[in-house]
Structure formats: C-alpha cells, structure tokens
Design a protein around this motif. Structure first.
Motif, PDB file in Angstrom:
ATOM      1  N   LEU A  41      10.743 -29.918 -13.138  1.00  0.00           N
ATOM      2  CA  LEU A  41       9.850 -30.825 -12.430  1.00  0.00           C
ATOM      3  C   LEU A  41      10.559 -32.103 -11.999  1.00  0.00           C
ATOM      4  N   GLU A  42      10.047 -32.702 -10.931  1.00  0.00           N
ATOM      5  CA  GLU A  42      10.548 -33.966 -10.417  1.00  0.00           C
ATOM      6  C   GLU A  42       9.420 -34.986 -10.404  1.00  0.00           C
ATOM      7  N   ASP A  43       9.743 -36.252 -10.133  1.00  0.00           N
ATOM      8  CA  ASP A  43       8.720 -37.274  -9.980  1.00  0.00           C
ATOM      9  C   ASP A  43       7.990 -37.070  -8.658  1.00  0.00           C
ATOM     10  N   ASP A  44       6.667 -37.153  -8.698  1.00  0.00           N
ATOM     11  CA  ASP A  44       5.891 -37.124  -7.465  1.00  0.00           C
ATOM     12  C   ASP A  44       6.132 -38.441  -6.718  1.00  0.00           C
ATOM     13  N   ARG A  45       6.284 -38.373  -5.413  1.00  0.00           N
ATOM     14  CA  ARG A  45       6.633 -39.563  -4.637  1.00  0.00           C
ATOM     15  C   ARG A  45       5.445 -40.453  -4.303  1.00  0.00           C
ATOM     16  N   LYS A  46       4.222 -39.989  -4.616  1.00  0.00           N
ATOM     17  CA  LYS A  46       3.039 -40.762  -4.267  1.00  0.00           C
ATOM     18  C   LYS A  46       2.172 -41.084  -5.474  1.00  0.00           C
ATOM     19  N   PHE A  47       2.032 -40.124  -6.395  1.00  0.00           N
ATOM     20  CA  PHE A  47       1.120 -40.290  -7.513  1.00  0.00           C
ATOM     21  C   PHE A  47       1.875 -40.374  -8.843  1.00  0.00           C
ATOM     22  N   THR A  48       1.152 -40.842  -9.875  1.00  0.00           N
ATOM     23  CA  THR A  48       1.699 -40.803 -11.231  1.00  0.00           C
ATOM     24  C   THR A  48       1.574 -39.367 -11.722  1.00  0.00           C
ATOM     25  N   ALA A  49       2.528 -38.563 -11.354  1.00  0.00           N
ATOM     26  CA  ALA A  49       2.474 -37.128 -11.639  1.00  0.00           C
ATOM     27  C   ALA A  49       3.887 -36.568 -11.555  1.00  0.00           C
ATOM     28  N   ARG A  50       4.023 -35.325 -12.010  1.00  0.00           N
ATOM     29  CA  ARG A  50       5.260 -34.569 -11.846  1.00  0.00           C
ATOM     30  C   ARG A  50       5.021 -33.536 -10.754  1.00  0.00           C
ATOM     31  N   PHE A  51       6.088 -33.176 -10.078  1.00  0.00           N
ATOM     32  CA  PHE A  51       5.976 -32.337  -8.891  1.00  0.00           C
ATOM     33  C   PHE A  51       6.977 -31.194  -8.960  1.00  0.00           C
ATOM     34  N   CYS A  52       6.512 -29.993  -8.612  1.00  0.00           N
ATOM     35  CA  CYS A  52       7.402 -28.829  -8.584  1.00  0.00           C
ATOM     36  C   CYS A  52       7.914 -28.637  -7.167  1.00  0.00           C
ATOM     37  N   PRO A  53       9.222 -28.780  -6.935  1.00  0.00           N
ATOM     38  CA  PRO A  53       9.761 -28.642  -5.575  1.00  0.00           C
ATOM     39  C   PRO A  53       9.713 -27.211  -5.041  1.00  0.00           C
ATOM     40  N   LYS A  54       9.493 -26.239  -5.923  1.00  0.00           N
ATOM     41  CA  LYS A  54       9.477 -24.839  -5.477  1.00  0.00           C
ATOM     42  C   LYS A  54       8.082 -24.382  -5.067  1.00  0.00           C
ATOM     43  N   CYS A  55       7.091 -24.539  -5.970  1.00  0.00           N
ATOM     44  CA  CYS A  55       5.748 -24.045  -5.644  1.00  0.00           C
ATOM     45  C   CYS A  55       4.780 -25.156  -5.267  1.00  0.00           C
ATOM     46  N   GLN A  56       5.254 -26.396  -5.216  1.00  0.00           N
ATOM     47  CA  GLN A  56       4.475 -27.551  -4.759  1.00  0.00           C
ATOM     48  C   GLN A  56       3.365 -27.967  -5.723  1.00  0.00           C
TER      49      GLN A  56
END
Length: 278
Positions: free
Chosen positions: A132-147
């Motif tokens: 997981l990566e840092d979400d660029r907009k929200f306080t969340a984690r983001f998966c670059p593969k499945c979004q």
C-alpha cells in the motif's frame, strides 16, 4: 494528507512514541502546568531520530501540521522523558479547559499513535496483496494495482458502570488477573446492534445481570490500538451475579465508600466513570 517518511520536516509539532509511551519534555504534573506544544520534542530531536535510523515508521500530516514517529529502540534524550500515553491524556486534561491547546494535543497524540499502529499492521492490500501507498487526497492507504482505498479503522467499544443502590458492579478481566485490578464491564460493539444493546448484552454475558436506565456519559479515543470507548452508566434490574469464566477471573458488588484498592489508572474513561468525573 499524510506523507510517509518525508524528505524534510516542514512542521514543528512532533509526536514520538515507543510502544505505548510518548516522549515529552520533563515536567512535574503536580505543578498543573498548561501542556502546550512546547512540551513536545523539537525538530532537532526528530531529525536526530531520522539520522540514527531509529524509527520503524514516521510520517507528516498536513491537516494537523504534525510529524509522528514510532521508535525501534527506546533511547534517552537530554531534557525529555517517556511517559505512558494514558498519563499524558490525564495530565493534559487537568492542565486546562477541554477546548484548550492541551486538549487538542490529546486528540493529536491519540490519532498519531493509532495511525502508526495501523500502518504497521496493514501494509498490504487485502484484495490483491500489493504494498500500500499513501492516498494523495485522503487520510487513507491506497493500492496502486487495484485502486482500493483503505481508511483507518475505528473499533467502537462500550464501557459501563452498573449501580445497585450505593454499590457498583466491578469486574476483573482475566487479562488483568495478574495485577488484581477491577474495572467496569466493557466490550466491543457487534455487527447489527446499537450501543445500548451492547451494554445490555455485555453485562448479561459477563455477569448474568440485567440492567436498565442506560445513560450515555461520554467517550474517549483509546488508541491501543484503535478503540473508541463509549461510556455509560446504568442501573441493576435483576439477576444473581455469575461470572463468565472465559472472560473474567472475579466480579463483585462494592460499596461506593469501600471500593477495591486496585482500580483503573487516571487517564482512562473507566477511572472517570468510577470517580464520577463523567
């Protein structure tokens, strides 16, 4: 927005943890000083931690203008000390009014500690296994593969003080048997139930007691790792005390003027319930 391990620290508010302890400037809580940002470590300490590679994780959060660190190793810093985070909650509460900067520091410290623990536990996407990566907009984690977006988890828990005339129902959780500490009945809210239903179910399951007149008293973030404690008081309705042996080692009715010596520590919502702070 959160940025993991930023190239430079643009904020000067640092929350530095080792386990469940927080690093603060040395102070005497008895003096009842106003706990402000000046009691937090400066960027000189934060940069030294980064230089020594002594943080298992750290991040900056623009919404709160803070940096948060979880240390690999507990080390000493001149002029600072580690204290239990719950003690920091207590000291901040009694240093000033609830809307003060001190109270804001409690919110920030609880948030930072909980997020650091969750980041260490949830590193990979639960759907596809990608890091997981840092979400660029929200306080969340983001998966670059499945979004997929993974938002911070909060687990609601009830805690309740049951009264019968001039007596309180206090229980000793098996996890606390070693310390001999008594506290209030508490438990996690289950899917599909209200918090009031949870109060009735938990008390009945753990003690065989039915309750009535359930009254909301307050709440407290409890970042060990991610609970929101929702506090209630209620009254005895019926039943004979019988403990759930899988959960409890002891329980009893105690007169308000003759409570057990070993009770919850200051800084906890259980302490506030028992000592009528709520």
């Amino acid at each position: 927005m959160i940025v993991s391990k930023p190239a430079e620290l643009i904020f000067e508010r640092n929350f530095i943890f080792f386990g469940n302890e927080i690093l603060v400037k040395e102070y005497d809580a008895k003096e009842n000083k106003l706990l402000t940002q000046e009691f937090l470590p400066g960027n000189d300490v934060a940069l030294l931690i980064i230089k020594q590679n002594n943080a298992s994780d750290y991040y900056s959060e623009s919404d709160y203008e803070l940096n948060a660190f979880m240390l690999n190793e507990k080390i000493e810093f001149e002029g600072y000390k580690f204290i239990e985070l719950r003690q920091f909650f207590w000291d901040a509460k009694y240093s000033s009014e609830i809307k003060s900067e001190s109270r804001l520091l409690v919110t920030m410290s609880a948030r930072s500690h909980s997020l650091l623990l969750q980041r260490s536990s949830f590193r990979y996407c639960p759907t596809c296994g990608t890091l997981l990566e840092d979400d660029r907009k929200f306080t969340a984690r983001f998966c670059p593969k499945c979004q997929m977006q993974i938002f911070p988890r909060i687990e609601p828990c009830i805690i309740t003080l049951v009264s019968r005339g001039d007596e309180y129902l206090l229980v000793q959780n098996k996890a606390m048997a070693r310390t001999g500490r008594f506290s209030c009945v508490a438990g996690f809210v289950e899917q599909g139930e209200t918090v009031e239903e949870c109060v009735m179910r938990e008390v009945l399951e753990e003690t065989n007691i039915r309750v009535k007149n359930i009254r909301y008293c307050g709440s407290q973030a409890w970042p060990f790792p991610d609970q929101l404690m929702i506090a209630f008081k209620c009254d005895y309705e019926s039943g004979e005390l019988k403990i759930q042996e899988e959960e409890l080692s002891d329980a009893g009715w105690f007169r308000k003027d003759n409570l057990p010596k070993n009770l919850p520590l200051p800084g906890s919502v259980a302490y506030n319930l028992i000592y009528a702070e709520l």
